[in-house]
Scaffold this motif. Sequence first.
Motif, PDB file in Angstrom:
ATOM      1  N   VAL A 155       0.837  -1.206   0.000  1.00 43.40           N
ATOM      2  CA  VAL A 155       0.000   0.000   0.000  1.00 43.40           C
ATOM      3  C   VAL A 155       0.868   1.251   0.000  1.00 43.40           C
ATOM      4  O   VAL A 155       0.612   2.204  -0.750  1.00 43.40           O
ATOM      5  CB  VAL A 155      -0.944  -0.008   1.214  1.00 43.40           C
ATOM      6  N   LEU A 156       1.904   1.240   0.832  1.00 40.76           N
ATOM      7  CA  LEU A 156       2.809   2.396   0.887  1.00 40.76           C
ATOM      8  C   LEU A 156       3.477   2.635  -0.467  1.00 40.76           C
ATOM      9  O   LEU A 156       3.662   3.782  -0.880  1.00 40.76           O
ATOM     10  CB  LEU A 156       3.873   2.176   1.970  1.00 40.76           C
ATOM     11  N   PHE A 157       3.845   1.560  -1.153  1.00 41.70           N
ATOM     12  CA  PHE A 157       4.508   1.706  -2.454  1.00 41.70           C
ATOM     13  C   PHE A 157       3.605   2.436  -3.435  1.00 41.70           C
ATOM     14  O   PHE A 157       4.034   3.392  -4.101  1.00 41.70           O
ATOM     15  CB  PHE A 157       4.887   0.333  -3.006  1.00 41.70           C
ATOM     16  N   TRP A 158       2.357   2.006  -3.539  1.00 40.59           N
ATOM     17  CA  TRP A 158       1.471   2.617  -4.534  1.00 40.59           C
ATOM     18  C   TRP A 158       1.112   4.052  -4.168  1.00 40.59           C
ATOM     19  O   TRP A 158       0.984   4.909  -5.051  1.00 40.59           O
ATOM     20  CB  TRP A 158       0.219   1.768  -4.714  1.00 40.59           C
ATOM     21  N   ILE A 159       0.979   4.336  -2.883  1.00 39.28           N
ATOM     22  CA  ILE A 159       0.746   5.725  -2.466  1.00 39.28           C
ATOM     23  C   ILE A 159       1.956   6.577  -2.814  1.00 39.28           C
ATOM     24  O   ILE A 159       1.826   7.706  -3.324  1.00 39.28           O
ATOM     25  CB  ILE A 159       0.443   5.793  -0.954  1.00 39.28           C
ATOM     26  N   TYR A 160       3.144   6.034  -2.538  1.00 31.44           N
ATOM     27  CA  TYR A 160       4.384   6.757  -2.833  1.00 31.44           C
ATOM     28  C   TYR A 160       4.503   7.039  -4.335  1.00 31.44           C
ATOM     29  O   TYR A 160       4.840   8.162  -4.744  1.00 31.44           O
ATOM     30  CB  TYR A 160       5.585   5.960  -2.343  1.00 31.44           C
ATOM     31  N   VAL A 161       4.226   6.046  -5.161  1.00 36.24           N
ATOM     32  CA  VAL A 161       4.315   6.217  -6.615  1.00 36.24           C
ATOM     33  C   VAL A 161       3.373   7.318  -7.083  1.00 36.24           C
ATOM     34  O   VAL A 161       3.756   8.203  -7.868  1.00 36.24           O
ATOM     35  CB  VAL A 161       3.999   4.890  -7.336  1.00 36.24           C
ATOM     36  N   ALA A 162       2.129   7.297  -6.599  1.00 31.94           N
ATOM     37  CA  ALA A 162       1.147   8.289  -7.024  1.00 31.94           C
ATOM     38  C   ALA A 162       1.558   9.696  -6.614  1.00 31.94           C
ATOM     39  O   ALA A 162       1.498  10.639  -7.415  1.00 31.94           O
ATOM     40  CB  ALA A 162      -0.225   7.941  -6.442  1.00 31.94           C
ATOM     41  N   CYS A 163       1.989   9.845  -5.371  1.00 30.83           N
ATOM     42  CA  CYS A 163       2.343  11.180  -4.863  1.00 30.83           C
ATOM     43  C   CYS A 163       3.578  11.739  -5.563  1.00 30.83           C
ATOM     44  O   CYS A 163       3.599  12.905  -5.978  1.00 30.83           O
ATOM     45  CB  CYS A 163       2.578  11.120  -3.348  1.00 30.83           C
ATOM     46  N   THR A 164       4.617  10.910  -5.716  1.00 25.65           N
ATOM     47  CA  THR A 164       5.851  11.414  -6.315  1.00 25.65           C
ATOM     48  C   THR A 164       5.707  11.669  -7.807  1.00 25.65           C
ATOM     49  O   THR A 164       6.365  12.553  -8.358  1.00 25.65           O
ATOM     50  CB  THR A 164       7.016  10.442  -6.062  1.00 25.65           C
ATOM     51  N   ALA A 165       4.827  10.910  -8.476  1.00 23.50           N
ATOM     52  CA  ALA A 165       4.576  11.189  -9.896  1.00 23.50           C
ATOM     53  C   ALA A 165       3.931  12.558 -10.046  1.00 23.50           C
ATOM     54  O   ALA A 165       4.295  13.337 -10.950  1.00 23.50           O
ATOM     55  CB  ALA A 165       3.683  10.103 -10.490  1.00 23.50           C
ATOM     56  N   LEU A 166       2.995  12.872  -9.169  1.00 29.82           N
ATOM     57  CA  LEU A 166       2.360  14.190  -9.208  1.00 29.82           C
ATOM     58  C   LEU A 166       3.373  15.294  -8.893  1.00 29.82           C
ATOM     59  O   LEU A 166       3.354  16.359  -9.523  1.00 29.82           O
ATOM     60  CB  LEU A 166       1.194  14.238  -8.218  1.00 29.82           C
ATOM     61  N   VAL A 167       4.251  15.041  -7.928  1.00 28.68           N
ATOM     62  CA  VAL A 167       5.288  16.026  -7.593  1.00 28.68           C
ATOM     63  C   VAL A 167       6.192  16.259  -8.805  1.00 28.68           C
ATOM     64  O   VAL A 167       6.505  17.407  -9.164  1.00 28.68           O
ATOM     65  CB  VAL A 167       6.118  15.555  -6.387  1.00 28.68           C
ATOM     66  N   GLY A 168       6.619  15.177  -9.447  1.00 30.03           N
ATOM     67  CA  GLY A 168       7.500  15.304 -10.599  1.00 30.03           C
ATOM     68  C   GLY A 168       6.873  16.056 -11.755  1.00 30.03           C
ATOM     69  O   GLY A 168       7.570  16.750 -12.509  1.00 30.03           O
ATOM     70  N   ILE A 169       5.557  15.940 -11.907  1.00 28.06           N
ATOM     71  CA  ILE A 169       4.873  16.638 -12.998  1.00 28.06           C
ATOM     72  C   ILE A 169       4.644  18.103 -12.659  1.00 28.06           C
ATOM     73  O   ILE A 169       5.054  19.009 -13.388  1.00 28.06           O
ATOM     74  CB  ILE A 169       3.533  15.950 -13.309  1.00 28.06           C
ATOM     75  N   PHE A 170       3.975  18.337 -11.535  1.00 27.64           N
ATOM     76  CA  PHE A 170       3.517  19.687 -11.242  1.00 27.64           C
ATOM     77  C   PHE A 170       4.637  20.605 -10.738  1.00 27.64           C
ATOM     78  O   PHE A 170       4.595  21.809 -10.983  1.00 27.64           O
ATOM     79  CB  PHE A 170       2.367  19.646 -10.236  1.00 27.64           C
ATOM     80  N   GLN A 171       5.641  20.046 -10.050  1.00 31.91           N
ATOM     81  CA  GLN A 171       6.707  20.925  -9.600  1.00 31.91           C
ATOM     82  C   GLN A 171       7.536  21.429 -10.772  1.00 31.91           C
ATOM     83  O   GLN A 171       7.883  22.607 -10.839  1.00 31.91           O
ATOM     84  CB  GLN A 171       7.609  20.226  -8.585  1.00 31.91           C
ATOM     85  N   TYR A 172       7.828  20.556 -11.722  1.00 33.38           N
ATOM     86  CA  TYR A 172       8.550  21.026 -12.909  1.00 33.38           C
ATOM     87  C   TYR A 172       7.697  21.973 -13.739  1.00 33.38           C
ATOM     88  O   TYR A 172       8.195  22.939 -14.310  1.00 33.38           O
ATOM     89  CB  TYR A 172       9.018  19.840 -13.757  1.00 33.38           C
ATOM     90  N   TRP A 173       6.382  21.668 -13.821  1.00 32.47           N
ATOM     91  CA  TRP A 173       5.499  22.583 -14.551  1.00 32.47           C
ATOM     92  C   TRP A 173       5.564  23.974 -13.948  1.00 32.47           C
ATOM     93  O   TRP A 173       5.661  24.972 -14.672  1.00 32.47           O
ATOM     94  CB  TRP A 173       4.066  22.058 -14.522  1.00 32.47           C
ATOM     95  N   TYR A 174       5.538  24.050 -12.613  1.00 31.82           N
ATOM     96  CA  TYR A 174       5.600  25.364 -11.972  1.00 31.82           C
ATOM     97  C   TYR A 174       6.962  26.021 -12.212  1.00 31.82           C
ATOM     98  O   TYR A 174       7.048  27.219 -12.503  1.00 31.82           O
ATOM     99  CB  TYR A 174       5.341  25.243 -10.472  1.00 31.82           C
ATOM    100  N   LEU A 175       8.034  25.239 -12.107  1.00 35.41           N
ATOM    101  CA  LEU A 175       9.364  25.798 -12.323  1.00 35.41           C
ATOM    102  C   LEU A 175       9.520  26.308 -13.753  1.00 35.41           C
ATOM    103  O   LEU A 175      10.164  27.329 -13.989  1.00 35.41           O
ATOM    104  CB  LEU A 175      10.428  24.739 -12.017  1.00 35.41           C
ATOM    105  N   PHE A 176       8.933  25.607 -14.714  1.00 35.45           N
ATOM    106  CA  PHE A 176       9.021  26.035 -16.103  1.00 35.45           C
ATOM    107  C   PHE A 176       8.254  27.335 -16.356  1.00 35.45           C
ATOM    108  O   PHE A 176       8.643  28.148 -17.201  1.00 35.45           O
ATOM    109  CB  PHE A 176       8.468  24.949 -17.027  1.00 35.45           C
ATOM    110  N   THR A 177       7.154  27.523 -15.634  1.00 32.44           N
ATOM    111  CA  THR A 177       6.287  28.673 -15.908  1.00 32.44           C
ATOM    112  C   THR A 177       6.586  29.882 -15.026  1.00 32.44           C
ATOM    113  O   THR A 177       6.350  31.019 -15.447  1.00 32.44           O
ATOM    114  CB  THR A 177       4.814  28.290 -15.712  1.00 32.44           C
ATOM    115  N   ALA A 178       7.092  29.656 -13.825  1.00 31.58           N
ATOM    116  CA  ALA A 178       7.252  30.765 -12.875  1.00 31.58           C
ATOM    117  C   ALA A 178       8.702  31.093 -12.546  1.00 31.58           C
ATOM    118  O   ALA A 178       8.985  32.152 -12.000  1.00 31.58           O
ATOM    119  CB  ALA A 178       6.505  30.462 -11.573  1.00 31.58           C
ATOM    120  N   THR A 179       9.619  30.201 -12.855  1.00 36.91           N
ATOM    121  CA  THR A 179      11.021  30.409 -12.509  1.00 36.91           C
ATOM    122  C   THR A 179      11.858  30.391 -13.772  1.00 36.91           C
ATOM    123  O   THR A 179      11.805  29.430 -14.543  1.00 36.91           O
ATOM    124  CB  THR A 179      11.519  29.309 -11.554  1.00 36.91           C
ATOM    125  N   HIS A 180      12.616  31.429 -13.966  1.00 39.01           N
ATOM    126  CA  HIS A 180      13.475  31.508 -15.141  1.00 39.01           C
ATOM    127  C   HIS A 180      14.916  31.723 -14.675  1.00 39.01           C
ATOM    128  O   HIS A 180      15.240  32.723 -14.026  1.00 39.01           O
ATOM    129  CB  HIS A 180      13.040  32.651 -16.052  1.00 39.01           C
TER     130      HIS A 180
END
Length: 369
Positions: free
Chosen positions: A116-141
């Motif tokens: 259970v911990l593995f699948w929760i970890y995968v879901a959370c970190t995949a979202l972090v990897g997507i949205f954090q880079y998206w924010y860095l690409f759009t708001a940080t230069h």
Amino acid sequence: VSILERMRHMTWAWYTTTMSAGGIALLLRQTPHQFRGLETIGKIVFIFDLVLFCGISGGMCLRFWLVPKALKQSFQHPTESLFFGCFWLSIATIISDIQLYGVPACGPWLIVAQRVLFWIYVACTALVGIFQYWYLFTATHITLQSFAPSWILPIFPVMLSGTIASVISSSQPREHAIPIIVAGTTFQGLGFLVSMLMYANYFGRLLTAGLPEPATRPGMFISVGPPSFTAIALIGMANGALQRFPEHYIGEVKAVPTAEVLVVVAVFASIFLWALSFWFFCTSLVSVLVCVPRLSFHLTWWSMVFPNTGFILATINIGRQLHSEGVLWVTSVFTVIQVAVWLFVGVCHIRAVWLGLVLWPGKDEDKEE
């Protein structure tokens, strides 16, 4: 400056301490030449890691309570936000340590909890990897001249999905182990390939602007991590496949057992990746050694522990697969050195807190650039 005022400057970078302690616990459990009591020492380090993780998490909650807007600002800050991944890396080491130290001593309920911990970890970190880079690409230069290896950190947690899968898959039932291994391969590949894209910028920065400032130069060791942990994941998941995959699993191939092919491919691919890690390790080490007199403590010093621990673990796995006693003895020596480095950085960290070099206004990752 009061203690409460200092706590306002506890940042996500403090989780570099817990991911390093968790990595050392992993290393002590897997080092090839065990002696009586070493497992107990590893358990003590693991418990210390859990206590430290809870303490730092409490400190972060206190910071966000004292400064309500600090939570949002921590995700928007161009430097501190990069270290949010260290929180998830700490959780990855805890899940792996639970497997090595907890599962052998507990009932089947912990195996289910790990799944259970593995699948929760995968879901959370995949979202972090997507949205954090998206924010860095759009708001940080940033400019190429200011690029640092820490830009790899947002994708690092999802990459360790493969490392976790390599540790827990062998204890899972077949119907659960197979999707865990496939998911681990998927996200390990994602993390490694994104890291390779970041390496291109990192090389460009080194060629055009030279080495980083001495205080942050230990952060160069971050680049050792992705190929090292990918090598660990490939060999570990291939060995898990030996125990859990059907004999003929991939497509219509019937001539050879699927898992045996995976092991051979994984070992040689890991050697290929190990060479890249070794090169990064050597260049980072030389870069740090030439500026030792000018070094001052920074939380990036913990980069000398966690990525290099992964490098040693990868070497251990390769040595075992090649049945090389010489390689295994070298890794045992490296284990002793790595533990000494961990203790040294820990002492320097405590000293820095006492002297106000960290956890102080204008000294931490939350300062304005």
